[in-house]
Each structure stands twice: as C-alpha cells, then as structure tokens.
Design a protein around this motif. Structure first.
Motif, PDB file in Angstrom:
ATOM      1  N   ARG A   1       0.835  -1.188   0.000  1.00  0.00           N
ATOM      2  CA  ARG A   1       0.000   0.000   0.000  1.00  0.00           C
ATOM      3  C   ARG A   1       0.872   1.241   0.000  1.00  0.00           C
ATOM      4  O   ARG A   1       0.604   2.213  -0.691  1.00  0.00           O
TER       5      ARG A   1
ATOM      6  N   THR B   1      -0.943  -4.000   6.005  1.00  0.00           N
ATOM      7  CA  THR B   1      -1.675  -2.986   5.241  1.00  0.00           C
ATOM      8  C   THR B   1      -1.921  -3.418   3.799  1.00  0.00           C
ATOM      9  O   THR B   1      -1.799  -2.627   2.884  1.00  0.00           O
TER      10      THR B   1
ATOM     11  N   THR C   1     -10.656  -3.156   0.057  1.00  0.00           N
ATOM     12  CA  THR C   1     -10.677  -2.569   1.392  1.00  0.00           C
ATOM     13  C   THR C   1      -9.355  -2.854   2.076  1.00  0.00           C
ATOM     14  O   THR C   1      -8.602  -3.754   1.681  1.00  0.00           O
ATOM     15  N   TYR C   2      -9.078  -2.082   3.137  1.00  0.00           N
ATOM     16  CA  TYR C   2      -7.822  -2.177   3.876  1.00  0.00           C
ATOM     17  C   TYR C   2      -8.112  -2.433   5.355  1.00  0.00           C
ATOM     18  O   TYR C   2      -9.261  -2.294   5.798  1.00  0.00           O
TER      19      TYR C   2
ATOM     20  N   ASP D   1      -7.778  -0.725   7.886  1.00  0.00           N
ATOM     21  CA  ASP D   1      -8.413   0.387   8.593  1.00  0.00           C
ATOM     22  C   ASP D   1      -9.854   0.604   8.141  1.00  0.00           C
ATOM     23  O   ASP D   1     -10.479   1.595   8.493  1.00  0.00           O
ATOM     24  N   ARG D   2     -10.370  -0.340   7.318  1.00  0.00           N
ATOM     25  CA  ARG D   2     -11.749  -0.336   6.811  1.00  0.00           C
ATOM     26  C   ARG D   2     -11.994   0.712   5.734  1.00  0.00           C
ATOM     27  O   ARG D   2     -13.144   0.933   5.332  1.00  0.00           O
ATOM     28  N   SER D   3     -10.959   1.363   5.263  1.00  0.00           N
ATOM     29  CA  SER D   3     -11.130   2.270   4.136  1.00  0.00           C
ATOM     30  C   SER D   3     -11.368   1.459   2.870  1.00  0.00           C
ATOM     31  O   SER D   3     -10.976   0.289   2.772  1.00  0.00           O
ATOM     32  N   ILE D   4     -12.024   2.067   1.903  1.00  0.00           N
ATOM     33  CA  ILE D   4     -12.369   1.398   0.646  1.00  0.00           C
ATOM     34  C   ILE D   4     -11.867   2.259  -0.512  1.00  0.00           C
ATOM     35  O   ILE D   4     -11.978   3.492  -0.479  1.00  0.00           O
ATOM     36  N   THR D   5     -11.310   1.616  -1.512  1.00  0.00           N
ATOM     37  CA  THR D   5     -10.846   2.333  -2.698  1.00  0.00           C
ATOM     38  C   THR D   5     -11.485   1.761  -3.956  1.00  0.00           C
ATOM     39  O   THR D   5     -11.900   0.597  -3.995  1.00  0.00           O
TER      40      THR D   5
ATOM     41  N   ALA E   1     -10.728   7.151  -3.009  1.00  0.00           N
ATOM     42  CA  ALA E   1     -11.382   6.649  -1.812  1.00  0.00           C
ATOM     43  C   ALA E   1     -12.891   6.782  -1.970  1.00  0.00           C
ATOM     44  O   ALA E   1     -13.393   7.780  -2.505  1.00  0.00           O
TER      45      ALA E   1
ATOM     46  N   ASP F   1     -16.883   5.763   0.010  1.00  0.00           N
ATOM     47  CA  ASP F   1     -17.493   5.462   1.297  1.00  0.00           C
ATOM     48  C   ASP F   1     -18.021   4.032   1.386  1.00  0.00           C
ATOM     49  O   ASP F   1     -18.069   3.442   2.474  1.00  0.00           O
ATOM     50  N   SER F   2     -18.430   3.488   0.241  1.00  0.00           N
ATOM     51  CA  SER F   2     -19.013   2.148   0.240  1.00  0.00           C
ATOM     52  C   SER F   2     -18.931   1.575  -1.165  1.00  0.00           C
ATOM     53  O   SER F   2     -18.624   2.288  -2.126  1.00  0.00           O
TER      54      SER F   2
END
Length: 210
Positions: free
Chosen positions: A11, A138, A162-163, A165-169, A196, A198-199
C-alpha cells in the motif's frame, strides 16, 4: 544512477509510485472505444465460476475458470475474452504491476501491459524503485468489481478493495485485447485512477471468499 528506495509494503509502495506517476497511469488510457466493436451478450454481472484465491506478494488474488489459466512467476495470463475474464485480468494486472519484485516487473510490463508511451514511462519510473519482499501489513482485500463498459476489444473496470483500517478504494482500469487482455497506461497522466469511496455500489460483482 539514482539510489533505489525500498518499498516493502504494497500500500505504501502504491501510494509512493502513484505520486511519482508510476501507477497513476493505470486505467486512464486515452484510447477511444472502437465503434466497430460489438458488445458482448454475456452478462456483465456474472460472478466468475470456480472462484478460488492464491496469495502472491502477500496479496490474495482471485483465480477462476475465466482466468488466469497460466501463472508464471509474476505474470498471469490466459483470461477469457469475456466480461469476467477482463475483470480478472484487470485485478491481476493492476496488482502485479504495482508490487512485482525486482527482476520480474519487466516481464509483467511486456506481457500484461498494453504497448505504448504509458508503458514506457512506467518502466522508466519503476526502474528507480526497489521491491524485494512480500507485503507484511496494510495489504488490500479485493472485494469485487463493476464493469463500466465492455466490448470484445476494450473494457473499463472499476475494482473495489478494502484495507485493515476499513477504508475502501476504487481503481478504474482500462484494458484492450492485444493477444489477450492488457492494461492500458496513460501518457500523460491526467488524474489518479484510485479514489477513496465510502461504500461499494449495489451493482458490484462480489468476489466472496469461501
């Protein structure tokens, strides 16, 4: 000869090389869809069949009946000329060009990227960094994809990951059929294809783990 920077975390590697123009090219090809090309009759929402997962450089990648049917080191090849085949090729190409280790990335460029100025610039930039070990932390988890457009000669795929840290790309990739699906790299770079979100959208084709 510039000093090489060690990039063991994929990452972090992706972020660094994107800013340097290495990966910001992926999926931003300037080629127009061939007006003579025909759209497929295969459902673009069809989930790849016989799906399994294989770890490469610390990242789990999907393998299905639609491809890849050939994996040689860093190179994955032989994907179906279908929406699912194009999507799987996009996932493998974007990951493998990002974290292929020293000594193998050139083969990824030759066999998984579309020829052109974008690929040439990527190779020049990639030669300035060093990746010698698999990811330790990561790492992204591939969630699925959305096929934005598809013909039998060009496809545009949005890949969601997703990563920890729960972020989504969302990674937008363009592929062309040149003796198989190949990822198009743009030159010059206009904007990063990775954003990035949100969902994930309701239209996603999910790549679920067993």
């Amino acid at each position: 000869m510039p000093n090489k920077n060690s990039l063991p975390d994929p990452r972090g590697a992706v972020a660094v090389v994107m800013l340097a123009g290495l990966l910001a090219t992926a999926g931003c090809g300037t080629t127009d869809l061939d007006e003579s090309a025909t759209s497929t009759t295969a459902p673009v929402s069809l989930i790849p069949s016989g799906l399994s997962w294989r770890s490469w450089q610390g990242i789990e990648l999907p393998v299905a009946q639609q491809g890849p049917r050939l994996i040689e080191g860093a190179v994955a090849a032989d994907f179906d000329r279908s929406p699912a085949g194009a999507a799987l090729a996009a996932i493998h190409a974007t990951v493998r060009m990002s974290v292929a280790p020293d000594g193998q990335w050139a083969l990824v460029g030759q066999r998984m990227l579309a020829p052109g100025l974008g690929r040439d610039k990527w190779a020049t930039a990639r030669a300035q960094v060093s990746i010698t070990s698999p990811a330790a932390e990561t790492v992204p988890t591939i969630l699925g994809y959305v096929i934005a457009t598809y013909t039998d000669t060009e496809a545009r795929i949005d890949i969601y990951a997703t990563y920890p840290d729960r972020s989504i790309t969302r990674n937008s990739a363009t592929l062309v059929w040149v003796d198989g699906w190949r990822l198009v790299l743009a030159a010059p770079v206009v904007e990063s294809p990775v954003t990035a979100v949100d969902s994930v959208p309701a239209s996603i084709v999910p790549l679920n783990r067993a």
